[in-house]
Write a protein that holds these residues in place. Structure first.
Motif, PDB file in Angstrom:
ATOM      1  N   GLY A   1       0.750  -1.398  -0.233  1.00  0.00           N
ATOM      2  CA  GLY A   1       0.101  -0.063   0.081  1.00  0.00           C
ATOM      3  C   GLY A   1       0.848   1.150   0.085  1.00  0.00           C
ATOM      4  N   VAL A   2       2.156   1.170   1.000  1.00  0.00           N
ATOM      5  CA  VAL A   2       2.990   1.982   0.629  1.00  0.00           C
ATOM      6  C   VAL A   2       3.457   2.415  -0.537  1.00  0.00           C
ATOM      7  CG1 VAL A   2       5.036   3.547   1.603  1.00  0.00           C
ATOM      8  CG2 VAL A   2       3.158   2.663   3.129  1.00  0.00           C
ATOM      9  N   ILE A   3       3.810   1.611  -0.900  1.00  0.00           N
ATOM     10  CA  ILE A   3       4.444   1.565  -2.914  1.00  0.00           C
ATOM     11  C   ILE A   3       4.221   1.868  -3.743  1.00  0.00           C
ATOM     12  CG2 ILE A   3       5.404   0.377  -4.190  1.00  0.00           C
ATOM     13  CD1 ILE A   3       6.400  -1.750  -2.010  1.00  0.00           C
ATOM     14  N   VAL A   4       1.627   1.100  -3.333  1.00  0.00           N
ATOM     15  CA  VAL A   4       1.287   2.320  -4.782  1.00  0.00           C
ATOM     16  C   VAL A   4       1.108   3.767  -4.311  1.00  0.00           C
ATOM     17  CG1 VAL A   4      -0.973   1.949  -5.453  1.00  0.00           C
ATOM     18  CG2 VAL A   4       0.717  -0.395  -4.868  1.00  0.00           C
ATOM     19  N   ALA A   5       0.952   3.915  -3.365  1.00  0.00           N
ATOM     20  CA  ALA A   5       0.787   5.594  -2.458  1.00  0.00           C
ATOM     21  C   ALA A   5       1.719   5.653  -3.191  1.00  0.00           C
ATOM     22  CB  ALA A   5       0.145   5.378  -1.081  1.00  0.00           C
ATOM     23  N   PHE A   6       2.683   5.875  -3.042  1.00  0.00           N
ATOM     24  CA  PHE A   6       4.232   6.754  -3.647  1.00  0.00           C
ATOM     25  C   PHE A   6       4.243   7.080  -4.826  1.00  0.00           C
ATOM     26  CE2 PHE A   6       5.737   6.523   0.632  1.00  0.00           C
ATOM     27  CZ  PHE A   6       6.362   7.449   0.336  1.00  0.00           C
ATOM     28  N   ALA A   7       4.119   5.753  -5.795  1.00  0.00           N
ATOM     29  CA  ALA A   7       3.857   5.673  -7.111  1.00  0.00           C
ATOM     30  C   ALA A   7       2.787   6.053  -7.417  1.00  0.00           C
ATOM     31  CB  ALA A   7       3.634   3.973  -7.438  1.00  0.00           C
ATOM     32  N   VAL A   8       1.507   5.987  -7.002  1.00  0.00           N
ATOM     33  CA  VAL A   8       0.763   7.247  -7.653  1.00  0.00           C
ATOM     34  C   VAL A   8       1.029   8.848  -7.129  1.00  0.00           C
ATOM     35  CG1 VAL A   8      -1.636   8.367  -6.821  1.00  0.00           C
ATOM     36  CG2 VAL A   8      -1.675   5.310  -7.222  1.00  0.00           C
ATOM     37  N   GLN A   9       0.989   9.219  -5.909  1.00  0.00           N
ATOM     38  CA  GLN A   9       2.083  10.592  -5.702  1.00  0.00           C
ATOM     39  C   GLN A   9       2.946  10.747  -6.532  1.00  0.00           C
ATOM     40  OE1 GLN A   9       4.879  11.709  -2.913  1.00  0.00           O
ATOM     41  NE2 GLN A   9       3.517  13.640  -2.055  1.00  0.00           N
ATOM     42  N   LYS A  10       4.278   9.978  -6.960  1.00  0.00           N
ATOM     43  CA  LYS A  10       4.996  10.523  -8.292  1.00  0.00           C
ATOM     44  C   LYS A  10       4.435  10.666  -9.747  1.00  0.00           C
ATOM     45  CE  LYS A  10       9.787   9.125  -9.397  1.00  0.00           C
ATOM     46  NZ  LYS A  10      11.118   8.023  -9.309  1.00  0.00           N
ATOM     47  N   SER A  11       3.796   9.774  -9.872  1.00  0.00           N
ATOM     48  CA  SER A  11       2.970  10.080 -11.256  1.00  0.00           C
ATOM     49  C   SER A  11       1.854  10.746 -11.654  1.00  0.00           C
ATOM     50  CB  SER A  11       2.898   8.346 -11.903  1.00  0.00           C
ATOM     51  OG  SER A  11       1.652   8.024 -11.266  1.00  0.00           O
TER      52      SER A  11
ATOM     53  N   MET B   1      -0.647  10.886 -10.315  1.00  0.00           N
ATOM     54  CA  MET B   1      -2.338  10.039 -10.829  1.00  0.00           C
ATOM     55  C   MET B   1      -2.921   9.958  -9.778  1.00  0.00           C
ATOM     56  SD  MET B   1      -0.762   6.181 -12.688  1.00  0.00           S
ATOM     57  CE  MET B   1      -2.499   5.643 -12.657  1.00  0.00           C
ATOM     58  N   GLY B   2      -2.912  11.003  -8.707  1.00  0.00           N
ATOM     59  CA  GLY B   2      -3.977  11.114  -7.472  1.00  0.00           C
ATOM     60  C   GLY B   2      -5.250  11.496  -8.378  1.00  0.00           C
ATOM     61  N   ASP B   3      -6.022  11.810  -8.939  1.00  0.00           N
ATOM     62  CA  ASP B   3      -6.633  12.179  -9.587  1.00  0.00           C
ATOM     63  C   ASP B   3      -7.533  11.299 -10.131  1.00  0.00           C
ATOM     64  OD1 ASP B   3      -6.782  14.665  -8.797  1.00  0.00           O
ATOM     65  OD2 ASP B   3      -6.502  15.356 -11.077  1.00  0.00           O
ATOM     66  N   LYS B   4      -7.503   9.627 -10.248  1.00  0.00           N
ATOM     67  CA  LYS B   4      -7.563   9.024 -10.913  1.00  0.00           C
ATOM     68  C   LYS B   4      -7.558   7.858  -9.397  1.00  0.00           C
ATOM     69  CE  LYS B   4      -5.954   9.371 -15.290  1.00  0.00           C
ATOM     70  NZ  LYS B   4      -4.792   8.774 -16.754  1.00  0.00           N
ATOM     71  N   LEU B   5      -6.980   7.617  -8.754  1.00  0.00           N
ATOM     72  CA  LEU B   5      -7.321   7.649  -7.181  1.00  0.00           C
ATOM     73  C   LEU B   5      -8.342   7.048  -6.602  1.00  0.00           C
ATOM     74  CD1 LEU B   5      -5.602   5.893  -5.124  1.00  0.00           C
ATOM     75  CD2 LEU B   5      -5.689   8.026  -3.499  1.00  0.00           C
ATOM     76  N   HIS B   6      -9.005   7.545  -6.736  1.00  0.00           N
ATOM     77  CA  HIS B   6     -10.816   7.111  -6.365  1.00  0.00           C
ATOM     78  C   HIS B   6     -11.188   6.496  -7.200  1.00  0.00           C
ATOM     79  CE1 HIS B   6     -14.776   8.277  -4.758  1.00  0.00           C
ATOM     80  NE2 HIS B   6     -14.976   8.180  -6.152  1.00  0.00           N
ATOM     81  N   PHE B   7     -11.046   6.502  -8.130  1.00  0.00           N
ATOM     82  CA  PHE B   7     -12.169   5.383  -9.691  1.00  0.00           C
ATOM     83  C   PHE B   7     -10.865   3.465  -9.779  1.00  0.00           C
ATOM     84  CE2 PHE B   7     -15.510   8.295 -10.695  1.00  0.00           C
ATOM     85  CZ  PHE B   7     -14.075   9.764 -10.693  1.00  0.00           C
ATOM     86  N   SER B   8      -9.579   4.209  -9.732  1.00  0.00           N
ATOM     87  CA  SER B   8      -9.031   2.959 -10.174  1.00  0.00           C
ATOM     88  C   SER B   8      -8.159   2.316  -8.622  1.00  0.00           C
ATOM     89  CB  SER B   8      -7.578   3.484 -10.858  1.00  0.00           C
ATOM     90  OG  SER B   8      -6.816   4.107 -10.406  1.00  0.00           O
ATOM     91  N   LEU B   9      -8.144   2.734  -7.777  1.00  0.00           N
ATOM     92  CA  LEU B   9      -8.035   2.146  -6.441  1.00  0.00           C
ATOM     93  C   LEU B   9      -8.689   2.106  -5.452  1.00  0.00           C
ATOM     94  CD1 LEU B   9      -5.550   0.797  -6.059  1.00  0.00           C
ATOM     95  CD2 LEU B   9      -4.326   3.265  -4.846  1.00  0.00           C
ATOM     96  N   TYR B  10      -9.660   2.713  -5.163  1.00  0.00           N
ATOM     97  CA  TYR B  10     -10.099   2.787  -4.313  1.00  0.00           C
ATOM     98  C   TYR B  10     -11.097   2.479  -4.535  1.00  0.00           C
ATOM     99  CZ  TYR B  10     -13.287   5.583  -0.457  1.00  0.00           C
ATOM    100  OH  TYR B  10     -14.372   5.175   0.140  1.00  0.00           O
ATOM    101  N   LYS B  11     -12.529   2.897  -5.242  1.00  0.00           N
ATOM    102  CA  LYS B  11     -13.741   2.786  -5.069  1.00  0.00           C
ATOM    103  C   LYS B  11     -13.987   1.153  -5.318  1.00  0.00           C
ATOM    104  CE  LYS B  11     -17.744   4.999  -7.296  1.00  0.00           C
ATOM    105  NZ  LYS B  11     -18.225   6.026  -7.903  1.00  0.00           N
TER     106      LYS B  11
END
Length: 289
Positions: A78-88, A90-100
């Motif tokens: 989860g920590v690795i994914v969070a850093f990867a999302v922030q670095k890329s 893609m925070g706006d897509k987190l709600h759909f692709s990773l969370y929802k």
């Protein structure tokens, strides 16, 4: 100020009554009070019987193994994914692709998915057979209903990794970048900045995610019951098996196990609250790193 609490008071009252009532009944039955079976004498012998039983110690060690391993892997990934999302970015897509999708999906649906993919007659096994990697579906590794609990851990990872990533990502977005900039200006490498500044500042969120996932995995019933091996049982499954036995003498020990599970879960909640408060204070004072 009191209006929001008044709105939720009826719900809290009902849920509290159900919880307290159920816990009180479990405690009474664990002490041997079952009037329906003619048992009225209160005694602690069932707790001693459970604590001295090898079935209990084996189930406890297996439950701790499942909970610790699944929580550790969930936090790490989860920590690795969070850093990867922030670095890329893609925070706006987190709600759909990773969370929802993963978080709202019921555990029973995830159990069915894992069965269809990782079972010895599932998708991966058929693909391996079609590619000539295995000659028989039974040659495919046993990943579901196995003694190592791999199927159970896979279900937890699917549900918990997005949850941890969401918590850590939210903390990442709210971090004070001043400390990171100061560390970089003082010549700290990217690795030093990560381990000495960023991760310590994220410690409350990471620890919170670990304790929440651990508490859930420790007390969960449906996933170990459906995905576990018939030869090894977690504590909740063992308590259910003993309680549903036609021999009424097994019910007080089963309820004693349930009370022990509840006690450990409450201790985890208390530990979570204490550690989170201390780490939050350290972070606010700037001493977390």
């Amino acid at each position: 100020m009191l209006l929001p609490y008044l709105y939720v008071f009826p719900f809290l009252l009902i849920m509290g009554a159900i919880f307290v009532g159920g816990l009180a009944q479990a405690i009474m039955q664990s002490l041997g009070y079952l009037p329906v079976f003619g048992m009225y004498e209160l005694t602690f012998q069932y707790y001693l019987q459970v604590l001295q039983s090898s079935r209990f110690t084996n189930a406890l060690s297996y439950t701790l193994y499942i909970a610790l391993l699944s929580s550790f892997l969930s936090v790490l990934l989860g920590v690795i994914v969070a850093f990867a999302v922030q670095k890329s970015r893609m925070g706006d897509k987190l709600h759909f692709s990773l969370y929802k999708i993963p978080i709202i999906m019921p555990h029973i649906i995830v159990v069915i998915l894992i069965f269809n993919i990782f079972f010895q007659t599932g998708t991966l096994s058929r693909m391996a057979f079609a590619l000539g990697i295995i000659d028989n579906p039974h040659n495919f590794p046993l990943l579901v209903n196995d003694r190592a609990g791999i199927g159970i851990i896979l279900v937890y990872l699917y549900k918990q990794v997005p949850f941890v990533a969401l918590m850590v990502f939210a903390a990442l977005r709210s971090l004070n970048s001043t400390y990171i900039q100061v560390a970089q200006n003082l010549g700290a490498s990217a690795r030093q900045t990560l381990f000495r500044v960023t991760l310590p500042m994220l410690a409350p969120s990471i620890l919170s995610a670990f304790l929440i996932t651990f508490a859930f995995a420790f007390g969960a019933f449906e996933v170990p019951f459906l995905m576990g091996s018939p030869a090894r049982h977690t504590l909740p499954v063992l308590a259910y098996i003993d309680y549903s036995s036609p021999v009424h003498g097994t019910r007080p020990p089963a309820m004693a196990m349930s009370v022990i599970i509840s006690f450990i879960s409450l201790c985890l909640i208390g530990l979570y609250a204490c550690l989170l408060t201390r780490l939050s204070k350290l972070g606010l004072e700037g001493r977390a790193f």
